[in-house]
Design a protein around this motif. Structure first.
Motif, short mmCIF file in Angstrom:
data_model
loop_
_atom_site.label_atom_id
_atom_site.label_comp_id
_atom_site.label_asym_id
_atom_site.label_seq_id
_atom_site.Cartn_x
_atom_site.Cartn_y
_atom_site.Cartn_z
N PRO A 45 0.83 -1.30 -0.02
CA PRO A 45 0.08 -0.08 -0.03
C PRO A 45 0.84 1.05 -0.01
O PRO A 45 0.40 2.16 -0.78
CB PRO A 45 -0.81 -0.23 1.31
CG PRO A 45 -1.20 -1.62 1.33
CD PRO A 45 0.36 -2.24 1.07
N TRP A 122 -5.81 1.59 -6.68
CA TRP A 122 -4.73 1.13 -5.73
C TRP A 122 -3.73 2.02 -5.98
O TRP A 122 -2.88 2.45 -5.02
CB TRP A 122 -4.62 -0.38 -6.14
CG TRP A 122 -3.36 -0.96 -5.18
CD1 TRP A 122 -1.82 -0.82 -5.22
CD2 TRP A 122 -3.75 -1.59 -3.75
NE1 TRP A 122 -1.51 -1.48 -4.38
CE2 TRP A 122 -2.37 -1.69 -3.44
CE3 TRP A 122 -4.76 -1.99 -3.18
CZ2 TRP A 122 -2.07 -2.34 -2.30
CZ3 TRP A 122 -4.74 -2.48 -2.01
CH2 TRP A 122 -3.19 -2.75 -1.49
N THR A 125 -4.54 5.23 -4.14
CA THR A 125 -4.69 5.13 -2.79
C THR A 125 -4.06 4.22 -1.91
O THR A 125 -3.90 4.34 -0.75
CB THR A 125 -6.47 4.94 -2.46
OG1 THR A 125 -6.65 3.55 -2.88
CG2 THR A 125 -7.26 6.08 -3.13
N ASN A 127 -5.41 1.23 -1.23
CA ASN A 127 -6.51 0.44 -1.12
C ASN A 127 -7.31 -0.26 -1.93
O ASN A 127 -7.27 0.16 -3.06
CB ASN A 127 -7.36 1.69 -0.12
CG ASN A 127 -6.59 2.02 1.13
OD1 ASN A 127 -6.27 1.32 1.97
ND2 ASN A 127 -6.76 3.38 1.13
#
Length: 132
Positions: A45, A122, A125, A127
């Motif tokens: 992430p 993705w 973010t 996420n």
């Protein structure tokens, strides 16, 4: 980036020579990352890494090369050596491969629309998509 790579993402294919005599240590490095796969996933992430893949190639002259393919968000961070797996990864990198990378030039990326949308999200973010 070619127009087939969505805005906000960067597609990279890089290569570097493995230091002569360090081929077995390269294999150890890749085994370490495979064995610590879940820890590696936890770093994605912050890196905004949509995917990464690493390959080993032996040239006709006997030299061994590492190839690294990645799709990342443009605002992604690099390795964070405060994470133990990233520290181990960076340590192998310094010992096993020659410094620097040769960068290949991306020309095309084909992705179905639903995967492309998820990749862009993705990359922006770090996420997954929000539940509907």
């Amino acid at each position: 980036m070619p127009p087939s790579v969505p805005d906000g993402l960067r597609l990279e294919l890089s290569r570097a020579r493995i230091v002569d005599g360090k081929e077995d240590e390269f294999d150890e490095w890749m085994s370490m990352l495979n064995n610590r796969y879940d820890e590696c996933l936890e770093t994605l992430p912050a890196e905004r890494a949509v995917f990464e893949a690493t390959f080993r190639h032996e040239e006709a002259d006997g030299s061994t090369w590492i190839y690294h393919l990645s799709l990342m968000g443009k605002d992604g961070a690099g390795l964070d050596e405060s994470h133990p797996v990233d520290a181990a990864h960076a340590d192998y990198n310094r010992r096993v491969k020659e410094r620097g990378w040769e960068e290949l030039i991306p020309k095309l990326m084909l992705t179905p629309a639903h995967l492309r949308d998820a990749m862009v999200h993705w990359g922006e973010t770090g996420n997954g998509p929000s539940p509907a």
